[in-house]
Scaffold this motif. Sequence first.
Motif, PDB file in Angstrom:
ATOM      1  N   ILE A  21    -107.193  41.509  34.897  1.00  0.00           N
ATOM      2  CA  ILE A  21    -106.615  42.832  35.089  1.00  0.00           C
ATOM      3  C   ILE A  21    -105.223  42.667  35.675  1.00  0.00           C
ATOM      4  CG2 ILE A  21    -106.869  45.055  36.250  1.00  0.00           C
ATOM      5  CD1 ILE A  21    -109.891  44.546  36.283  1.00  0.00           C
ATOM      6  N   LYS A  22    -104.231  43.095  34.921  1.00  0.00           N
ATOM      7  CA  LYS A  22    -102.840  42.907  35.343  1.00  0.00           C
ATOM      8  C   LYS A  22    -102.398  43.905  36.408  1.00  0.00           C
ATOM      9  CE  LYS A  22    -101.572  40.902  30.933  1.00  0.00           C
ATOM     10  NZ  LYS A  22    -100.780  41.030  29.728  1.00  0.00           N
ATOM     11  N   ASP A  23    -102.902  45.120  36.344  1.00  0.00           N
ATOM     12  CA  ASP A  23    -102.508  46.167  37.299  1.00  0.00           C
ATOM     13  C   ASP A  23    -103.430  46.095  38.520  1.00  0.00           C
ATOM     14  OD1 ASP A  23    -102.075  48.486  38.758  1.00  0.00           O
ATOM     15  OD2 ASP A  23    -101.822  49.727  36.979  1.00  0.00           O
ATOM     16  N   PRO A  24    -102.911  45.764  39.690  1.00  0.00           N
ATOM     17  CA  PRO A  24    -103.779  45.626  40.857  1.00  0.00           C
ATOM     18  C   PRO A  24    -104.325  46.948  41.394  1.00  0.00           C
ATOM     19  CG  PRO A  24    -101.486  45.382  41.504  1.00  0.00           C
ATOM     20  CD  PRO A  24    -101.504  45.493  39.997  1.00  0.00           C
ATOM     21  N   TYR A  25    -103.833  48.067  40.896  1.00  0.00           N
ATOM     22  CA  TYR A  25    -104.239  49.376  41.429  1.00  0.00           C
ATOM     23  C   TYR A  25    -105.117  50.189  40.488  1.00  0.00           C
ATOM     24  CZ  TYR A  25    -100.477  48.098  44.555  1.00  0.00           C
ATOM     25  OH  TYR A  25     -99.691  47.415  45.433  1.00  0.00           O
ATOM     26  N   VAL A  26    -105.303  49.738  39.268  1.00  0.00           N
ATOM     27  CA  VAL A  26    -105.998  50.568  38.292  1.00  0.00           C
ATOM     28  C   VAL A  26    -107.441  50.868  38.701  1.00  0.00           C
ATOM     29  CG1 VAL A  26    -106.707  48.695  36.743  1.00  0.00           C
ATOM     30  CG2 VAL A  26    -106.353  51.007  35.834  1.00  0.00           C
ATOM     31  N   LEU A  27    -108.154  49.900  39.238  1.00  0.00           N
ATOM     32  CA  LEU A  27    -109.539  50.166  39.643  1.00  0.00           C
ATOM     33  C   LEU A  27    -109.603  51.137  40.813  1.00  0.00           C
ATOM     34  CD1 LEU A  27    -111.266  46.692  39.316  1.00  0.00           C
ATOM     35  CD2 LEU A  27    -111.537  48.697  37.851  1.00  0.00           C
ATOM     36  N   LYS A  28    -108.703  50.989  41.775  1.00  0.00           N
ATOM     37  CA  LYS A  28    -108.672  51.934  42.901  1.00  0.00           C
ATOM     38  C   LYS A  28    -108.389  53.343  42.400  1.00  0.00           C
ATOM     39  CE  LYS A  28    -107.436  48.946  46.735  1.00  0.00           C
ATOM     40  NZ  LYS A  28    -106.472  48.634  47.791  1.00  0.00           N
ATOM     41  N   ALA A  29    -107.426  53.476  41.497  1.00  0.00           N
ATOM     42  CA  ALA A  29    -107.082  54.793  40.962  1.00  0.00           C
ATOM     43  C   ALA A  29    -108.250  55.378  40.167  1.00  0.00           C
ATOM     44  CB  ALA A  29    -105.834  54.703  40.090  1.00  0.00           C
ATOM     45  N   LEU A  30    -108.867  54.552  39.343  1.00  0.00           N
ATOM     46  CA  LEU A  30    -109.992  55.003  38.531  1.00  0.00           C
ATOM     47  C   LEU A  30    -111.129  55.525  39.397  1.00  0.00           C
ATOM     48  CD1 LEU A  30    -111.350  55.156  35.702  1.00  0.00           C
ATOM     49  CD2 LEU A  30    -112.184  52.853  36.139  1.00  0.00           C
ATOM     50  N   PHE A  31    -111.511  54.757  40.406  1.00  0.00           N
ATOM     51  CA  PHE A  31    -112.631  55.165  41.242  1.00  0.00           C
ATOM     52  C   PHE A  31    -112.266  56.256  42.235  1.00  0.00           C
ATOM     53  CE2 PHE A  31    -114.172  51.253  39.379  1.00  0.00           C
ATOM     54  CZ  PHE A  31    -115.397  51.705  38.915  1.00  0.00           C
ATOM     55  N   ALA A  32    -111.018  56.335  42.630  1.00  0.00           N
ATOM     56  CA  ALA A  32    -110.579  57.462  43.459  1.00  0.00           C
ATOM     57  C   ALA A  32    -110.702  58.760  42.666  1.00  0.00           C
ATOM     58  CB  ALA A  32    -109.147  57.259  43.934  1.00  0.00           C
ATOM     59  N   GLY A  33    -110.302  58.716  41.401  1.00  0.00           N
ATOM     60  CA  GLY A  33    -110.456  59.886  40.537  1.00  0.00           C
ATOM     61  C   GLY A  33    -111.914  60.267  40.381  1.00  0.00           C
ATOM     62  N   LEU A  34    -112.770  59.278  40.211  1.00  0.00           N
ATOM     63  CA  LEU A  34    -114.205  59.527  40.059  1.00  0.00           C
ATOM     64  C   LEU A  34    -114.792  60.136  41.336  1.00  0.00           C
ATOM     65  CD1 LEU A  34    -116.638  59.101  38.173  1.00  0.00           C
ATOM     66  CD2 LEU A  34    -116.932  56.877  39.234  1.00  0.00           C
ATOM     67  N   ILE A  35    -114.459  59.573  42.466  1.00  0.00           N
ATOM     68  CA  ILE A  35    -114.980  60.067  43.748  1.00  0.00           C
ATOM     69  C   ILE A  35    -114.450  61.463  44.064  1.00  0.00           C
ATOM     70  CG2 ILE A  35    -114.902  59.665  46.247  1.00  0.00           C
ATOM     71  CD1 ILE A  35    -114.997  56.633  45.556  1.00  0.00           C
ATOM     72  N   SER A  36    -113.240  61.770  43.614  1.00  0.00           N
ATOM     73  CA  SER A  36    -112.658  63.080  43.919  1.00  0.00           C
ATOM     74  C   SER A  36    -113.489  64.231  43.375  1.00  0.00           C
ATOM     75  CB  SER A  36    -111.229  63.169  43.376  1.00  0.00           C
ATOM     76  OG  SER A  36    -111.237  63.315  41.973  1.00  0.00           O
ATOM     77  N   HIS A  37    -114.286  63.971  42.358  1.00  0.00           N
ATOM     78  CA  HIS A  37    -115.132  65.021  41.790  1.00  0.00           C
ATOM     79  C   HIS A  37    -116.290  65.398  42.709  1.00  0.00           C
ATOM     80  CE1 HIS A  37    -113.487  65.472  37.684  1.00  0.00           C
ATOM     81  NE2 HIS A  37    -112.920  64.324  38.020  1.00  0.00           N
ATOM     82  N   GLU A  38    -116.541  64.602  43.716  1.00  0.00           N
ATOM     83  CA  GLU A  38    -117.616  64.892  44.655  1.00  0.00           C
ATOM     84  C   GLU A  38    -117.198  65.886  45.736  1.00  0.00           C
ATOM     85  OE1 GLU A  38    -120.719  63.825  44.106  1.00  0.00           O
ATOM     86  OE2 GLU A  38    -119.888  62.906  42.297  1.00  0.00           O
ATOM     87  N   PHE A  39    -115.898  66.111  45.883  1.00  0.00           N
ATOM     88  CA  PHE A  39    -115.415  67.069  46.873  1.00  0.00           C
ATOM     89  C   PHE A  39    -115.572  68.482  46.339  1.00  0.00           C
ATOM     90  CE2 PHE A  39    -112.879  63.234  47.855  1.00  0.00           C
ATOM     91  CZ  PHE A  39    -113.327  63.027  49.151  1.00  0.00           C
ATOM     92  N   LYS A  40    -116.169  69.335  47.103  1.00  0.00           N
ATOM     93  CA  LYS A  40    -116.415  70.711  46.675  1.00  0.00           C
ATOM     94  C   LYS A  40    -115.260  71.611  47.110  1.00  0.00           C
ATOM     95  CE  LYS A  40    -120.332  69.349  45.177  1.00  0.00           C
ATOM     96  NZ  LYS A  40    -120.257  68.692  43.923  1.00  0.00           N
ATOM     97  N   GLY A  41    -114.970  72.604  46.296  1.00  0.00           N
ATOM     98  CA  GLY A  41    -113.966  73.592  46.656  1.00  0.00           C
ATOM     99  C   GLY A  41    -112.541  73.217  46.283  1.00  0.00           C
ATOM    100  N   ILE A  42    -112.359  72.114  45.583  1.00  0.00           N
ATOM    101  CA  ILE A  42    -111.013  71.744  45.129  1.00  0.00           C
ATOM    102  C   ILE A  42    -111.056  71.488  43.624  1.00  0.00           C
ATOM    103  CG2 ILE A  42    -110.347  70.724  47.341  1.00  0.00           C
ATOM    104  CD1 ILE A  42    -110.725  67.960  46.039  1.00  0.00           C
ATOM    105  N   ASP A  43    -109.914  71.596  43.004  1.00  0.00           N
ATOM    106  CA  ASP A  43    -109.849  71.323  41.572  1.00  0.00           C
ATOM    107  C   ASP A  43    -110.071  69.832  41.329  1.00  0.00           C
ATOM    108  OD1 ASP A  43    -109.297  73.955  40.931  1.00  0.00           O
ATOM    109  OD2 ASP A  43    -107.129  73.680  41.072  1.00  0.00           O
ATOM    110  N   PRO A  44    -110.787  69.497  40.255  1.00  0.00           N
ATOM    111  CA  PRO A  44    -111.035  68.081  39.970  1.00  0.00           C
ATOM    112  C   PRO A  44    -109.769  67.367  39.498  1.00  0.00           C
ATOM    113  CG  PRO A  44    -111.852  69.431  38.181  1.00  0.00           C
ATOM    114  CD  PRO A  44    -111.406  70.375  39.274  1.00  0.00           C
TER     115      PRO A  44
END
Length: 83
Positions: A21-44
């Motif tokens: 994996i060349k981009d050192p941040y892609v997994l963090k960004a991917l899973f941050a986006g995934l986890i963000s859907h667990e927050f209620k009351g905000i747009d996904p």
Amino acid sequence: MLNIKGEFQKLKNKFDETYLIKDPYVLKALFAGLISHEFKGIDPVWFIIVAPSGSLKTEFINAISSCRGVFPLSTLTANTLAS
């Protein structure tokens, strides 16, 4: 209590064992986006991966495709994003 940082590191290690994996941040960004859907009351967060062929886009999508709230798409149409 769940050790998020430790669990993420295990997941990252698995990806690193299998893929270059060349981009050192892609997994963090991917899973941050995934986890963000667990927050209620905000747009996904709409996470879109744009990269050239051979950059593991499909592998990243396959890794999260069975997660709650993930709807992988291979094509976009005018109606895809209409609500």
